[in-house]
Write an enzyme that holds these catalytic residues in place. Structure first.
Site, PDB file in Angstrom:
ATOM      1  N   THR A  66     -11.897  80.551 -31.679  1.00  0.00           N
ATOM      2  CA  THR A  66     -11.283  79.468 -32.440  1.00  0.00           C
ATOM      3  C   THR A  66     -11.015  78.221 -31.609  1.00  0.00           C
ATOM      4  O   THR A  66     -10.649  77.180 -32.157  1.00  0.00           O
ATOM      5  CB  THR A  66      -9.949  79.932 -33.055  1.00  0.00           C
ATOM      6  N   LYS A  67     -11.180  78.310 -30.298  1.00  0.00           N
ATOM      7  CA  LYS A  67     -10.895  77.165 -29.436  1.00  0.00           C
ATOM      8  C   LYS A  67     -12.059  76.169 -29.457  1.00  0.00           C
ATOM      9  O   LYS A  67     -13.184  76.497 -29.814  1.00  0.00           O
ATOM     10  CB  LYS A  67     -10.622  77.632 -28.005  1.00  0.00           C
ATOM     11  N   LEU A  68     -11.780  74.930 -29.030  1.00  0.00           N
ATOM     12  CA  LEU A  68     -12.819  73.898 -29.090  1.00  0.00           C
ATOM     13  C   LEU A  68     -13.989  74.226 -28.171  1.00  0.00           C
ATOM     14  O   LEU A  68     -15.132  73.840 -28.436  1.00  0.00           O
ATOM     15  CB  LEU A  68     -12.240  72.521 -28.797  1.00  0.00           C
TER      16      LEU A  68
END
Length: 360
Positions: free
Chosen positions: A180-182
């Site tokens: 879910t992180k960039l």
């Protein structure tokens, strides 16, 4: 449906090129060549001397506490993901919550000193939504009282203060590379220290504390990551500039379209760059938040109350503590959809719908 987040994926064929090498080598884990290559490329990208690629951000926090031999009480923030607090408890320490700054939403450094006791050994602070804590003020207090400092920088990939990586601050910084992180490696994490001796200890801890073929140097854990995860990290890294630019453009469009919203955005550290990891808004009231969230859900536009509830008042294994700023902010904070494949038309739609709901 518009989700609150969505993982970035590189072209499938680029990932599969790495898989060809994995199949040929038959080296799947235990710090194979791709994991080592990812560490080197990340050090180069982030301009760091030391960095370890580990299983995930939670294991990175556990390793940090273990390597620094933290015991007793750890001053921390109640406005963070649960792993920040659960790690402290998991490692046999006691979290001591203090309130957050109402503007940055990070731990309030002016409240740290009053929370220090003879049992205090460390400060574990979160760069909330990637927004840096007041690292200078925290460092002054930590040095005065001989405390170790760990930063949960799960959201802070590519953030810098005065051109210096945010990961360089504190005794140890950790980062999450969750999907879910960039920037992500599907599952993964980073642990960073400026201290070469401490890095050596962390590397040993990551590999069960093994120091040789039949010898052990300390208590360790399996904190290694696989070649498949490293492959995704390598494939994604070449797109990080594109990811930042798209997220920046989406963020600026939200800013423009939501000028009439009864809300404020967290105040970013004035010496730091933004990495556009999230789009949080702090609404005028919880009633307005619930109204917006309910109607957006009906339209299959999904948001997240991030972080809610306050960790100081919600965990069954800790005494309840009500901290006024955190309680207030946690009830009014909402993250809007933000990810690489989100379109400008969707941001326009989301923004128009939010303002229509607010004004009805």
């Amino acid at each position: 449906m518009i989700s609150v987040t969505q993982p970035f994926l590189p072209p499938q064929e680029e990932y599969e090129k790495y898989l060809d090498g994995i199949w040929k080598r038959n080296w799947l884990t235990n710090m194979g060549p791709l994991a080592s290559q990812l560490e080197m490329q990340l050090k180069d990208h982030l301009k760091l001397n030391h960095l370890l690629f580990v299983t995930n951000g939670t294991v990175a926090l556990q390793m940090a506490l273990k390597a620094l031999e933290i015991t007793g009480e750890v001053i921390t923030t109640p406005f963070s993901f649960i792993a920040t607090t659960s790690t402290i408890v998991w490692e046999g320490c006691t979290p001591v919550f203090i309130d957050i700054d109402p503007n940055s939403l990070c731990i309030d450094p002016s409240k740290i000193e009053d929370a220090i006791t003879e049992k205090t050994t460390a400060i574990l602070a979160t760069h909330v939504y990637g927004n840096p804590c007041d690292v200078e003020a925290i460092e002054i207090v930590a040095k005065k009282h001989n405390l170790k400092v760990i930063y949960d920088a799960a959201h802070a990939f590519d953030v810098k203060i005065n051109g210096r990586s945010i990961f360089e601050y504190g005794d140890i910084s950790t980062c999450s590379l969750h999907a879910t992180k960039l920037y992500h490696s599907i599952e993964g994490g980073l642990i960073i220290t400026q201290n070469a001796d401490l890095l050596k200890k962390l590397a040993s801890i990551r590999n069960f504390g093994i120091s040789g073929y039949d010898s052990f140097s300390e208590l360790g854990i399996n904190g290694k990551n696989s070649e498949f995860h490293a492959a995704m990290g390598l494939a994604n890294l070449k797109y990080i500039s594109d990811i930042h630019e798209k997220r920046k453009a989406l963020t600026r469009l939200y800013d423009e379209k939501l000028k009439g919203l009864k809300a404020f955005r967290p105040r970013w550290h004035q010496k730091a760059n933004e990495n556009f990891a999230y789009y949080p808004i702090i609404l005028e009231s919880e009633d307005l938040l619930l109204k917006l969230k309910t109607e957006l859900d009906k339209n299959e536009i999904f948001t997240r109350r991030y972080f809610y509830p306050s960790l100081a008042s919600a965990l069954p294994y800790l005494p309840t503590l009500e901290l006024p700023v955190t309680e207030d902010i946690s009830k009014r904070s909402l993250c809007l959809p933000l990810y690489y494949d989100l379109t400008f038309e969707e941001v326009d739609l989301i923004s128009r719908l939010i303002l229509r709901i607010q004004n009805n």
